[in-house]
Each structure stands twice: as C-alpha cells, then as structure tokens.
Design a protein around this motif. Structure first.
Motif, mmCIF file in Angstrom:
data_model
loop_
_atom_site.group_PDB
_atom_site.id
_atom_site.type_symbol
_atom_site.label_atom_id
_atom_site.label_comp_id
_atom_site.label_asym_id
_atom_site.label_seq_id
_atom_site.Cartn_x
_atom_site.Cartn_y
_atom_site.Cartn_z
ATOM 1 N N ALA A 44 0.863 -1.181 0.000
ATOM 2 C CA ALA A 44 0.000 0.000 0.000
ATOM 3 C C ALA A 44 0.900 1.232 0.000
ATOM 4 O O ALA A 44 1.870 1.283 0.736
ATOM 5 C CB ALA A 44 -0.848 -0.001 1.260
ATOM 6 N N ALA A 49 -2.811 5.941 0.854
ATOM 7 C CA ALA A 49 -3.521 5.401 2.007
ATOM 8 C C ALA A 49 -2.837 5.837 3.286
ATOM 9 O O ALA A 49 -2.055 5.106 3.852
ATOM 10 C CB ALA A 49 -3.538 3.885 1.909
ATOM 11 N N ALA A 52 -3.199 3.494 6.192
ATOM 12 C CA ALA A 52 -3.131 2.065 5.914
ATOM 13 C C ALA A 52 -1.780 1.502 6.326
ATOM 14 O O ALA A 52 -0.762 2.148 6.175
ATOM 15 C CB ALA A 52 -3.347 1.812 4.439
ATOM 16 N N ALA A 56 -2.752 -3.813 4.473
ATOM 17 C CA ALA A 56 -3.791 -3.394 3.540
ATOM 18 C C ALA A 56 -3.638 -4.044 2.179
ATOM 19 O O ALA A 56 -4.525 -3.980 1.375
ATOM 20 C CB ALA A 56 -3.778 -1.887 3.401
ATOM 21 N N MET A 85 -11.883 5.618 -1.556
ATOM 22 C CA MET A 85 -11.949 4.146 -1.565
ATOM 23 C C MET A 85 -11.370 3.596 -2.862
ATOM 24 O O MET A 85 -10.590 2.649 -2.865
ATOM 25 C CB MET A 85 -13.412 3.679 -1.435
ATOM 26 N N GLN A 88 -7.529 4.100 -3.033
ATOM 27 C CA GLN A 88 -6.752 3.272 -2.103
ATOM 28 C C GLN A 88 -6.876 1.776 -2.427
ATOM 29 O O GLN A 88 -5.922 1.020 -2.269
ATOM 30 C CB GLN A 88 -7.184 3.560 -0.667
ATOM 31 N N LEU A 89 -8.068 1.367 -2.876
ATOM 32 C CA LEU A 89 -8.212 -0.052 -3.242
ATOM 33 C C LEU A 89 -7.352 -0.364 -4.458
ATOM 34 O O LEU A 89 -6.681 -1.395 -4.520
ATOM 35 C CB LEU A 89 -9.685 -0.378 -3.541
ATOM 36 N N TYR A 94 -6.480 -3.990 -6.034
ATOM 37 C CA TYR A 94 -7.808 -4.543 -6.314
ATOM 38 C C TYR A 94 -8.417 -3.927 -7.572
ATOM 39 O O TYR A 94 -8.102 -2.799 -7.940
ATOM 40 C CB TYR A 94 -8.773 -4.236 -5.159
ATOM 41 N N VAL A 96 -11.927 -2.335 -8.869
ATOM 42 C CA VAL A 96 -12.973 -1.647 -8.105
ATOM 43 C C VAL A 96 -14.181 -1.377 -8.991
ATOM 44 O O VAL A 96 -14.038 -0.919 -10.124
ATOM 45 C CB VAL A 96 -12.443 -0.288 -7.572
ATOM 46 N N VAL A 329 -10.044 -0.452 3.556
ATOM 47 C CA VAL A 329 -9.149 -1.184 2.647
ATOM 48 C C VAL A 329 -8.373 -2.234 3.451
ATOM 49 O O VAL A 329 -8.209 -3.382 3.033
ATOM 50 C CB VAL A 329 -8.191 -0.212 1.917
#
Ligand code: BGC
Length: 387
Positions: A44, A49, A52, A56, A85, A88-89, A94, A96, A329
């Motif tokens: 991360a 983040a 985080a 994370a 969101m 950071q994801l 990830y 999203v 996250v």
C-alpha cells in the motif's frame, strides 16, 4: 510478507470460520477469492492510504474485485469517500466497481445486484436506507461474499460481516458540548432558545448523532435553561428526510416565522450535519432578524467551512474520509487473507441480528480556530478550495 503469505494459504478455512464467528456469511465458501500469489501483493502506498498499514495489501489483491456502493453524489462527502476508496483499493491492487445511487434505494439495490452478478469478491456499502438491503444481501451471503457496512450500519440482515464508521454517538456529544460550552450553560443565567434539526430517519447514524447531543443538552432543557420555542424535540419531529438542505430549510422557515417573528433570539441551533446546517443558514438568511445563533454541523463540507469563515456556521465535525477508507481497505485485505480483522468496538452496533464487529474512527471537532491546521495543513483542502 511471509506472514501474509502464510495467512493467505490458510485463508480458505479461516475466512469461513472467521465469518461464522461474526454471525456473518456463515457458510461462506471462499471459492471466489482468487488464488494467492506472493507477487500479487503490492505494498500500500503511503500517499494513497495515509492510515493504511502493510496489511492493507493482501496477496489476494490481484484479480479480486471490490464493489463499492455509495448513496449519492449530491453530498460532497460521499464523492470524497468514493474516490478515496477507489484510489486506495486500486493502490492495493484490487479491481474496483464504484457506484453512486442518487439517493434512490431501488437504484442502490440494482447496483449491488450487478456487483454480485459481475463477480465482486467483497462488497463495501454505504446504504441509503439501512433497512432496505436484506433481500439483495441474502444473495451476497449465499454466494459467500463478505459485506462491510461503510459509515452507515445496514440493518436487519445477517449478511453484514463488519462495520467501519466514525464514532457516531461521539459526533453528537461533541456538537452538544460545543453548545453547552459556548452558551456557558453551567454558569450563565439563561434562559436560551434552542432549536434542533437532525437527519434522515432511515439512516441509523442519525439517531446516534441526535442522542449523543441530546444526552448532553437534556439536563439544561429539563431545568428550563434551554427553551425550545417550537416545542419540537422528539427525533421524528426534528428529522430531515434524505438529509436534504431544502427540507431542513423549509422546516426552519416555518419555525422562524411561527416562533421568532416577534424579534426574539435563537441562541443555538443544533444541526446534525452540514447539509442540514446549510438549510438552516439559508432559512435564517432569508427570514430572521435576531442575533445570529450558534449553529453546529458535521463533515466539513466546503460550503460549510466557507460559512464558518463567514461566521454563519460555528463548528463542524471533521471526519477524515481518507482515514475511514484506509481502515476499510485494510479490513478488506484482512478478510480476504484470513487475518484477524481490526475492530475496536464489539458492543455498540446491533443491526437487529446481533452485534456487528465495528471499527470506529475518531471524529474531530473543527471551528474557525483550528480549521486551517485540520483541513489545509493535512492536505484535505487547499486554501483555494475554501475561497
Ligand atoms: C453520515 C454523515 C452525513 C450524512 C448525510 C450520515 O450517515 O455519517 O457524515 O452528513 O449521512 O449524508
């Protein structure tokens, strides 16, 4: 990293038992979670983040899709929540699927259905109406998709695994204490006139904000030091459908014309958030000739911070949406890798099916004296945003 890889390898068994232990998605098979590979876990980034930690970014991130359902774009904060969101994801690796639902419950239900059908592995949902997602989330549960309630608790469904929010009762307490301190209720003679505006009855948070503030102010109402000329204090009387500024404004206009047209002062107006405070400010601007009251708020919306600078709103509550996003996250990563999920409250939030393990971030009080430090120095806004 080794610890995470080990966690990832253990995840299938652990996620199932972990979720069962939380009263959520009990039979959840985790077949949907993609196979873990060590390379699949980017760190991360600190910039994306702020709060985080290394956890994370679980090994499962790549190929894992997170559905993020936000209530509306109408209010500034949800735009910020959504983009924080998403950012950071993505930084954690990830995919999203971010959707906003225009404050329309049916639209939110369809968006969540689509997220499920499109293979989301985890759902993060800020609900419009806490009570309206039971059916669609039953499908999520059947498919073993963990659900995190974001900011607002989702009610009466056992499909919710975790809840991450700011301490909602504390938000109300801080608003009530601000009024108590500013009016010096313990020492001043009074009486002072107070009016109250809270939020949407379908949002579980609204009752916490309201109760936190009323618990501080009730003794002074009982002793007669605070007087509510409109006579409206029950939650249902002071609620604002959809948290809409227009609804708050029209109720405030009625209160002013029925109770304060004689030139009497309103000393304080407890508003549970910024959108309702903005409605009250508009009503007072148009119709009220007395001394300007103390007005509370929440969110530090740009318009409300500008009102604070102009002396029209006295305070707001700063809920740094970057922090909440970072926490969520991290939760997503912990759920997927089968690690223990960070929670700091296992007693407060019962959604009708039992307590939902929660992480409560701390809300911070903001006013004219500290807004620069809180909002500008922290990079939340630029000076130019607030002009
Ligand atoms: C949020 C507040 C927000 C309100 C209106 C609540 O659930 O916690 O931050 O002002 O909704 O959108």
């Amino acid at each position: 990293m080794k610890r995470k890889l080990l966690g990832a390898l253990l995840s299938v068994a652990m996620v199932a038992s972990l979720l069962a232990g939380c009263g959520a998605a009990a039979e959840a098979p985790v077949a949907e979670a993609p196979a873990a590979t060590e390379e699949a876990a980017p760190a991360a980034t600190e910039e994306a983040a702020p709060a985080a930690t290394e956890e994370a970014a679980p090994a499962e991130a790549t190929g894992t899709k997170v559905g993020v359902a936000m209530p509306t774009k109408d209010l500034q904060r949800w735009n910020q929540d959504g983009s924080n969101m998403e950012e950071q994801l993505k930084a954690a690796g990830y995919e999203v699927d971010l959707q906003f639902a225009n404050n329309d419950v049916q639209q939110q239900v369809s968006q969540i259905e689509n997220m499920i059908n499109n293979g989301c592995n985890v759902l993060v949902i800020a609900s419009i109406e806490g009570d309206s997602l039971g059916t669609v989330l039953a499908t999520a549960k059947e498919k073993g998709i963990p659900v995190i309630a974001y900011d607002r608790l989702i009610m009466n469904t056992d499909a919710v695994s975790y809840y991450a929010t700011f301490d909602n009762y504390m938000v109300g307490t801080k608003q009530g204490e601000y009024i108590k301190d500013q009016l010096d209720l313990d020492n001043a003679d009074g009486p002072f006139n107070l009016e109250v505006t809270t939020g949407d009855p379908g949002d579980n948070n609204a009752r916490y904000f309201y109760q936190g503030a009323i618990d501080v102010l009730q003794p002074y109402i009982d002793s007669g030091k605070l007087v509510i000329k409109s006579g409206q204090l029950d939650f249902d009387q002071v609620a604002t459908a959809s948290w809409s500024s227009e609804n708050a404004q029209s109720r405030a206009e009625n209160i002013v014309s029925s109770n304060y047209a004689d030139g009497s002062n309103i000393d304080a107006w407890l508003c549970s958030n910024d959108s309702t405070a903005q409605g009250v400010v508009a009503a007072l601007d148009a119709n009220y000739n007395g001394n300007w009251p103390i007005i509370t708020g929440q969110d530090c919306d740009i318009v409300s911070v500008q009102n604070m600078i102009a002396g029209k709103q006295s305070m707001s509550i700063f809920k740094d949406t970057r922090t909440l996003a970072a926490q969520v996250v991290k939760m997503v990563g912990q759920i997927l890798s089968g690690e223990t999920v960070d929670v700091n409250d296992t007693t407060t939030y019962d959604n009708g099916t039992g307590i939902i393990p929660s992480y409560l971030c701390e809300p911070v009080f903001a006013d004219i004296n500290n807004y620069k430090e809180l909002l500008i120095d922290s990079g939340y806004y630029t000076e130019a945003d607030l002009q």
